[in-house]
Design a protein around this motif. Sequence first.
Motif, PDB file in Angstrom:
ATOM      1  N   PRO A 323       0.821  -1.220   0.000  1.00 58.64           N
ATOM      2  CA  PRO A 323       0.000   0.000   0.000  1.00 58.64           C
ATOM      3  C   PRO A 323       0.854   1.270   0.000  1.00 58.64           C
ATOM      4  N   GLY A 324       0.452   2.221  -0.804  1.00 56.36           N
ATOM      5  CA  GLY A 324       1.201   3.470  -0.905  1.00 56.36           C
ATOM      6  C   GLY A 324       2.278   3.423  -1.978  1.00 56.36           C
ATOM      7  N   THR A 325       2.618   2.221  -2.457  1.00 52.17           N
ATOM      8  CA  THR A 325       3.625   2.121  -3.517  1.00 52.17           C
ATOM      9  C   THR A 325       2.939   2.438  -4.846  1.00 52.17           C
ATOM     10  N   ASN A 326       3.473   3.411  -5.577  1.00 53.09           N
ATOM     11  CA  ASN A 326       2.902   3.738  -6.895  1.00 53.09           C
ATOM     12  C   ASN A 326       3.958   4.418  -7.768  1.00 53.09           C
ATOM     13  N   TRP A 327       3.545   4.804  -8.977  1.00 59.44           N
ATOM     14  CA  TRP A 327       4.508   5.352  -9.951  1.00 59.44           C
ATOM     15  C   TRP A 327       5.055   6.706  -9.511  1.00 59.44           C
ATOM     16  N   LYS A 328       4.374   7.368  -8.600  1.00 60.30           N
ATOM     17  CA  LYS A 328       4.872   8.656  -8.090  1.00 60.30           C
ATOM     18  C   LYS A 328       5.772   8.457  -6.882  1.00 60.30           C
ATOM     19  N   THR A 329       5.285   7.663  -5.875  1.00 60.10           N
ATOM     20  CA  THR A 329       6.050   7.534  -4.632  1.00 60.10           C
ATOM     21  C   THR A 329       7.284   6.671  -4.823  1.00 60.10           C
ATOM     22  N   ASN A 330       7.150   5.573  -5.568  1.00 61.19           N
ATOM     23  CA  ASN A 330       8.286   4.671  -5.730  1.00 61.19           C
ATOM     24  C   ASN A 330       8.302   4.026  -7.117  1.00 61.19           C
ATOM     25  N   PRO A 331       8.616   4.850  -8.132  1.00 60.51           N
ATOM     26  CA  PRO A 331       8.600   4.330  -9.513  1.00 60.51           C
ATOM     27  C   PRO A 331       9.563   3.149  -9.715  1.00 60.51           C
ATOM     28  N   ASN A 332      10.662   3.146  -8.988  1.00 57.44           N
ATOM     29  CA  ASN A 332      11.623   2.055  -9.194  1.00 57.44           C
ATOM     30  C   ASN A 332      11.125   0.729  -8.637  1.00 57.44           C
ATOM     31  N   ALA A 333      10.323   0.775  -7.570  1.00 54.39           N
ATOM     32  CA  ALA A 333       9.703  -0.465  -7.089  1.00 54.39           C
ATOM     33  C   ALA A 333       8.694  -0.949  -8.127  1.00 54.39           C
ATOM     34  N   MET A 334       7.951  -0.015  -8.731  1.00 51.29           N
ATOM     35  CA  MET A 334       6.967  -0.387  -9.753  1.00 51.29           C
ATOM     36  C   MET A 334       7.668  -1.042 -10.948  1.00 51.29           C
ATOM     37  N   ARG A 335       8.818  -0.467 -11.361  1.00 54.14           N
ATOM     38  CA  ARG A 335       9.563  -1.036 -12.499  1.00 54.14           C
ATOM     39  C   ARG A 335      10.123  -2.412 -12.160  1.00 54.14           C
ATOM     40  N   THR A 336      10.425  -2.622 -10.867  1.00 50.54           N
ATOM     41  CA  THR A 336      10.977  -3.920 -10.445  1.00 50.54           C
ATOM     42  C   THR A 336       9.892  -5.002 -10.508  1.00 50.54           C
ATOM     43  N   ILE A 337       8.718  -4.708  -9.965  1.00 55.22           N
ATOM     44  CA  ILE A 337       7.678  -5.755  -9.917  1.00 55.22           C
ATOM     45  C   ILE A 337       7.014  -5.961 -11.271  1.00 55.22           C
TER      46      ILE A 337
END
Length: 607
Positions: A323-337
């Motif tokens: 929760p809270g992870t998204n393309w604004k807050t954490n784009p690199n986590a989004m690119r990883t998953i």
Amino acid sequence: MTTAAVRGIDAATTTNAQLIDWVREIADLTGPDEVVWCDGSDAEWDRMTSRLVEAGSFVKLNEKKKPNSFLAVSDPDDVARVEERTFICTADETGAGPTNNWVDPAEMKSTMTQLYRGCMRGRTMYVIPFCMGPLDANPPMLGVEITDSEYVVASMKIMTRMGTDVVKLLDERGDQYVKCLHSVGAPLEEGQADVAWPCNDTKYISHFPETREIWSYGSGYGGNALLGKKCYALRIASAIAHDEGWLAEHMLILKLISPADEVHYVAAAFPSACGKTNLAMLQPTIPGWRAETVGDDIAWMRFGEDGRLYAVNPEFGFFGVAPGTNWKTNPNAMRTIEQGNSLFTNVALTDDGDVWWEGLEGDPQHLTSWTGEDWTPDSDKKAAHPNSRYTTPISQCPVVAPEWQDPNGVPISAILFGGRRKTTVPLISESRDWQHGTFMGATMSSEMTAAAKGGLGQVRRDPMAMLPFLGYNVGHYFQHWINVGKGADADKLPKIFYVNWFRRGEDGGFLWPGFGENSRVLKWAIERIEGKAAAEETAIGYVPTPEALDLEGLDVPLADVEAALTVDPEEWKAELPLIEEWFEKVGDNLPTSMRDELEALRLRLGA
Ligand code: GTP
Ligand code: MN
Ligand code: MN
């Protein structure tokens, strides 16, 4: 006598007689249908995940959206670490200290042996050889986890280096590995159907630091069941580190590169669900600055030959809060998953077979919630559990630092401590020296989050973010930090800072925008190290003036930044009795230097 059939890289492959004996002993005790030695291969991953899909435990996600990825939803009572059921079992109660639950090791083993007896009936017992940190470390930090959970096998493949390569190292190292025993505690009788998430109401997460063993029972949740992570790499490793003169810490490791291509590595300890994974994958908002990831949760730090402190990330994957992870807050986590090869636990399922959680982009009109219910925007329940997680390989992170697997680690320039505080604690302050920095860490506090059961929102002391993860006496731990500083060359030690991204204004909103904007705060810290940035001396340490922070292009009222930086002596005077109370709890083993620091703070506050 073992009646279970044995498969996989078995006794024919390993020559470690001691290991074979232990596996046989556990099979005799727990009585599984068969024993499988895990090899860590992709074929094994396919076998585990297919078996879990067949059993209804995993949902395979849409291959076009999240290739080779799966959703698991847990029992609604097995969603987080269980601190009340976590034990440090040392011969002497003082060894565990006042912050841990203690039970005598012999008594705990006797209780748990009764629970383990026959507990794997009707199931497969898996033997997972794994290594925390690089295989070519000296020495490699080995472990073997025995488990009856396929979810654990699949998760361990992402989170640790595991399988055949580790067996070779185990062969050479005799009993130099951590024995990790895990069972969900849900035997199956002949003909009894399994449930999607087997677990038991009775839970024990027990650690035996003196004999380097971990016994876990009744839970399938990550922190309780993936024993390489919190149990080994923090609780057991912190005890080893204390004996051997190094540090095992709940810290991210971040590489920062300035516009002039100067490199600094920063380690940061924040309590669970307080921003480590986000900061570890930071996308700086200030022009010219770049950031790369070395680790997002755990740092093992030792002095190098040059006298600097070097950090290694013992993990192989990220177990991140969804929760809270998204393309604004954490784009690199989004690119990883996005690249797939990931597991998602307790998030919601979209109608087209993708995952969703609160805070993610998209405006889904219908979902299947983590509890399996229909969810629409009108629902009064959350679609994803607040502690839902993604498990994904670090190697897929687009900004992973090339040196993330260096067995020697990376030299740390700065250590940040930080918590989640609505009031009192400014955006950043710099310690006067190592001992004062240790005091900042020892007295840091945070509002509790969903990462552990109970107490949500309450402020508690969480020293160095290690309260739930320390494998020994907290007073000895503080002394250990002081000793580490004393044994080192003062100008080679990292500088210690205290940060708070979570201070709130009168309207209840965050005063500081956080996430990528935290790069501005890091820039100031780096410039302090380089002797370039201005600061104001306050009772609690050195704090930037608003002018000393790079605020160019920041879309936040200056008054908010000023409020975030404020050190209010009245608020800090109110902290003193709370710190006093905490030190009372630490008790007789509190180093006198920590008391000296408290008195010095009291004086500076004029209290
Ligand atoms: P563990 O993995 O449990 O040890 O936690 P963590 O420290 O990695 O926490 P994580 O980075 O996943 O952050 C958890 C929560 O903090 C999420 O809800 C984030 O949105 C929020 N968060 C992270 N960084 C910031 C920030 O800079 N500002 C604000 N306001 N929230 C943040
Ligand atoms: Mn953590
Ligand atoms: Mn995290």
